[in-house]
Design a protein around this motif. Structure first.
Motif, mmCIF file in Angstrom:
data_model
loop_
_atom_site.group_PDB
_atom_site.id
_atom_site.type_symbol
_atom_site.label_atom_id
_atom_site.label_comp_id
_atom_site.label_asym_id
_atom_site.label_seq_id
_atom_site.Cartn_x
_atom_site.Cartn_y
_atom_site.Cartn_z
ATOM 1 N N GLU A 72 43.288 36.553 32.567
ATOM 2 C CA GLU A 72 42.712 36.556 33.664
ATOM 3 C C GLU A 72 43.376 37.844 34.332
ATOM 4 O OE1 GLU A 72 41.581 36.690 37.651
ATOM 5 O OE2 GLU A 72 43.858 36.704 37.414
ATOM 6 N N PRO A 73 42.651 38.938 34.792
ATOM 7 C CA PRO A 73 43.160 40.264 35.022
ATOM 8 C C PRO A 73 44.167 40.346 36.151
ATOM 9 C CG PRO A 73 40.692 40.269 34.437
ATOM 10 C CD PRO A 73 41.273 38.902 34.572
ATOM 11 N N ILE A 102 37.884 36.485 28.972
ATOM 12 C CA ILE A 102 38.394 37.195 30.326
ATOM 13 C C ILE A 102 37.868 36.476 31.541
ATOM 14 C CG2 ILE A 102 38.523 39.206 31.776
ATOM 15 C CD1 ILE A 102 37.866 41.058 29.496
ATOM 16 N N ASP A 103 38.685 36.231 32.596
ATOM 17 C CA ASP A 103 37.861 35.540 33.776
ATOM 18 C C ASP A 103 37.771 36.611 34.567
ATOM 19 O OD1 ASP A 103 38.079 32.765 33.502
ATOM 20 O OD2 ASP A 103 40.236 32.598 34.203
ATOM 21 N N LEU A 104 36.358 36.606 35.088
ATOM 22 C CA LEU A 104 35.941 37.598 35.880
ATOM 23 C C LEU A 104 35.134 36.800 36.994
ATOM 24 C CD1 LEU A 104 34.601 40.362 33.672
ATOM 25 C CD2 LEU A 104 36.774 40.357 34.799
ATOM 26 N N TYR A 107 32.621 40.956 41.154
ATOM 27 C CA TYR A 107 32.208 42.169 40.545
ATOM 28 C C TYR A 107 32.890 43.402 41.424
ATOM 29 C CZ TYR A 107 30.033 46.813 39.122
ATOM 30 O OH TYR A 107 29.636 47.909 38.927
ATOM 31 N N TYR A 110 36.834 43.522 40.361
ATOM 32 C CA TYR A 110 37.234 43.740 39.055
ATOM 33 C C TYR A 110 36.864 45.034 38.555
ATOM 34 C CZ TYR A 110 39.142 39.160 38.771
ATOM 35 O OH TYR A 110 39.700 37.835 38.788
ATOM 36 N N PHE A 111 35.654 45.770 39.145
ATOM 37 C CA PHE A 111 34.959 46.825 38.744
ATOM 38 C C PHE A 111 34.793 47.828 39.532
ATOM 39 C CE2 PHE A 111 33.652 43.291 35.988
ATOM 40 C CZ PHE A 111 34.184 43.840 34.540
ATOM 41 N N THR A 118 40.110 47.476 36.753
ATOM 42 C CA THR A 118 39.496 48.289 35.579
ATOM 43 C C THR A 118 40.079 48.625 34.634
ATOM 44 O OG1 THR A 118 37.721 48.820 37.461
ATOM 45 C CG2 THR A 118 37.577 49.933 35.279
ATOM 46 N N ILE A 121 41.425 45.804 32.295
ATOM 47 C CA ILE A 121 40.463 45.332 31.660
ATOM 48 C C ILE A 121 40.211 46.123 30.470
ATOM 49 C CG2 ILE A 121 38.049 44.514 31.500
ATOM 50 C CD1 ILE A 121 38.230 43.471 34.649
ATOM 51 N N VAL A 138 32.880 36.204 28.373
ATOM 52 C CA VAL A 138 33.602 36.146 29.824
ATOM 53 C C VAL A 138 33.055 34.976 30.435
ATOM 54 C CG1 VAL A 138 32.830 37.453 32.103
ATOM 55 C CG2 VAL A 138 32.734 38.825 29.685
ATOM 56 N N GLY A 142 31.244 35.085 38.291
ATOM 57 C CA GLY A 142 31.050 36.536 38.859
ATOM 58 C C GLY A 142 30.074 36.529 40.093
#
Length: 143
Positions: A72-73, A102-104, A107, A110-111, A118, A121, A138, A142
């Motif tokens: 998890e990021p 990866i837990d996402l 958006y 995380y991005f 970012t 990841i 993934v 999300g």
């Protein structure tokens, strides 16, 4: 390092393991929800718990399981650290992991361009590829 299971946990694990074996179809098993994000797992003992659960499922006769190790990021990035006395901090070992994940969940979280997550990841993907993993699962919902 050991991970202590209560009698109830042992009984639940046996029941789950038998159910997976009886299911007898290909499936992912993900051990430890957000293991590195402070939601109930401790460094080093997480690996012992992972291996105990994996062994129980295999000993029950499950043969069509792909083992997913999902990071998890927003948690720690010390996933491959190894202490000479305590062993691996979070990673149970290449022979026990079939898929990295990866837990996402969001958006925008995380991005975001140039965002902190970012780069985390991107580093995780580089680390996974350096260990021979070219495909990543993934997980999450999300938006």
């Amino acid at each position: 390092m050991e991970y202590e299971f209560t009698a109830k946990m042992e009984a639940d694990l046996d029941e789950i393991a038998e159910g997976i074996a009886e299911f007898n179809k290909p499936c992912f098993v993900r051990i430890g929800f957000e293991f590195n994000n402070g939601v109930g797992y401790s460094p080093y003992s997480y690996v012992a718990m992972y291996l105990k659960i994996k062994a129980a499922i295999e000993n029950a006769g499950a043969t069509k399981v792909a083992w997913a190790w999902v990071w998890e990021p927003s948690g720690s990035s010390d996933y491959f650290d190894v202490d000479p006395d305590l062993g691996p901090k979070w990673y149970p070992g290449d022979e026990h992991v079939d898929w990295y994940g990866i837990d996402l969940f969001s958006y925008s979280t995380y991005f975001a361009p140039g965002g902190y997550f970012t780069s985390k990841i991107a580093q995780f993907l580089i680390d996974a590829e350096e260990r021979g993993e070219s495909e990543i699962v993934v997980w999450g919902d999300g938006s």
